[in-house]
Design an enzyme around this catalytic site. Sequence first.
Site, PDB file in Angstrom:
ATOM      1  N   LYS A   1       0.832  -1.209   0.000  1.00  0.00           N
ATOM      2  CA  LYS A   1       0.000   0.000   0.000  1.00  0.00           C
ATOM      3  C   LYS A   1       0.866   1.258   0.000  1.00  0.00           C
ATOM      4  O   LYS A   1       0.623   2.191  -0.768  1.00  0.00           O
ATOM      5  CB  LYS A   1      -0.945  -0.014   1.217  1.00  0.00           C
ATOM      6  CG  LYS A   1      -1.962  -1.155   1.180  1.00  0.00           C
ATOM      7  CD  LYS A   1      -2.946  -1.090   2.328  1.00  0.00           C
ATOM      8  CE  LYS A   1      -2.321  -1.494   3.648  1.00  0.00           C
ATOM      9  NZ  LYS A   1      -1.918  -2.913   3.675  1.00  0.00           N
TER      10      LYS A   1
ATOM     11  N   ASP B   1      -1.287   6.750   6.421  1.00  0.00           N
ATOM     12  CA  ASP B   1      -1.288   5.331   6.747  1.00  0.00           C
ATOM     13  C   ASP B   1      -2.181   5.097   7.966  1.00  0.00           C
ATOM     14  O   ASP B   1      -2.370   5.998   8.786  1.00  0.00           O
ATOM     15  CB  ASP B   1       0.147   4.880   7.048  1.00  0.00           C
ATOM     16  CG  ASP B   1       0.300   3.367   6.985  1.00  0.00           C
ATOM     17  OD1 ASP B   1      -0.631   2.698   6.511  1.00  0.00           O
ATOM     18  OD2 ASP B   1       1.365   2.864   7.395  1.00  0.00           O
TER      19      ASP B   1
ATOM     20  N   THR C   1      -5.578  -1.377   7.119  1.00  0.00           N
ATOM     21  CA  THR C   1      -5.599  -2.834   7.229  1.00  0.00           C
ATOM     22  C   THR C   1      -6.962  -3.317   7.727  1.00  0.00           C
ATOM     23  O   THR C   1      -7.206  -4.521   7.749  1.00  0.00           O
ATOM     24  CB  THR C   1      -4.508  -3.319   8.207  1.00  0.00           C
ATOM     25  OG1 THR C   1      -4.692  -2.667   9.470  1.00  0.00           O
ATOM     26  CG2 THR C   1      -3.123  -2.986   7.669  1.00  0.00           C
TER      27      THR C   1
ATOM     28  N   ARG D   1       6.968  -8.128   1.907  1.00  0.00           N
ATOM     29  CA  ARG D   1       7.833  -7.686   3.011  1.00  0.00           C
ATOM     30  C   ARG D   1       8.458  -8.880   3.725  1.00  0.00           C
ATOM     31  O   ARG D   1       9.633  -8.855   4.084  1.00  0.00           O
ATOM     32  CB  ARG D   1       7.029  -6.831   3.990  1.00  0.00           C
ATOM     33  CG  ARG D   1       7.862  -6.327   5.192  1.00  0.00           C
ATOM     34  CD  ARG D   1       7.044  -5.420   6.068  1.00  0.00           C
ATOM     35  NE  ARG D   1       6.793  -4.146   5.430  1.00  0.00           N
ATOM     36  CZ  ARG D   1       5.679  -3.442   5.560  1.00  0.00           C
ATOM     37  NH1 ARG D   1       4.685  -3.916   6.283  1.00  0.00           N
ATOM     38  NH2 ARG D   1       5.536  -2.278   4.955  1.00  0.00           N
TER      39      ARG D   1
END
Length: 339
Positions: A66, A111, A160, A219
């Site tokens: 994202k 975020d 999320t 990640r």
Amino acid sequence: MEEKITAPYPLEGEFELDRSLRPTRFEDFVGQKKVKENLQVFVRAAQQRKESLDHVLFSGPPGLGKTTLANIIASELGANLRTTSGPTLQKPFDLAGILSKLREGEVFFIDEIHRLNPAIEESLYSAMEDGVCHAVLDRGVGARTVDLHLKHFTLVGATTRAGLLTSPLRSRFGVIARLDYYHSEEIHQIVLRSARILEVEIDSKGAMEIAKRSRGTPRVANRLLRRIRDYAQIKADGKITRQIAAMALEMLEVDELGLDEMDKRIIMTIHEKFAGGHVGLNTLAVAVGEEKDTIEEVYEPFLVQEGLIQRTPRGRIVTDRARRHLSLPGEEDFQKRLF
């Protein structure tokens, strides 16, 4: 929260290295094909019209790209990216300070946008729709409101937990995209690309071994690659093969599906202490000694995606696939043992 090798969130000391591995163009971004294709169209259309891109909302589990896509959008638009997070913005004046400094066409990335203070969220509505931010000056009797007229900008939000976003906020985003876990073949390409950047010698089978155990998360794949690089440097000739990758991952206690110790503890707890389920989230969190939000946001999405546990109205249950993977007795065998 205990740091773990398969954590989808960035660990301490990883931010700079993560940034060096992030692609800066859509062409270099692997996976999320439909999302990427749509964004490319929207960005090019906005450029041709010489307008700001519509506000964009990304949702999905952590570690899927994202933040990377927000950076790519800014790069493709030739605009500066200003970054903050929901918990960082404490007062409406904090938001006004950032918005008032945005230049024409800049991208503003928030975020964890689902964690915005309600008062800040309300201030954001007029900024997104009308390009006006209402700032309150002074306090008490002398308090007054000043309207700050903003430059055109693009807000990119990431969350999320899309279910925690209010309907008024969600409705103000022109582009809404959900990111899903990656296929092993896509992670394989990401591992090979990261290896080239890090100048790590790796063959295709070694990269695939890492990809299969990366929980569908870039990640995690990049973190495993760095740890396996260390193992290959000390225990082998520096080259990562399938055998070296498997040996290193065994040392790191990451199994063939990418499960680590806590994943297995969650499954085993439901199976042994609650007869395979059903068990509520709060009870499960107490039983495994972990925060319920951590279980719900970090562990469960992957376990559900892989079909290892199910979430039902009555609680969590273990699936037959999880029993087979961990060599646990089936539900019928379990019932026979009880009686």
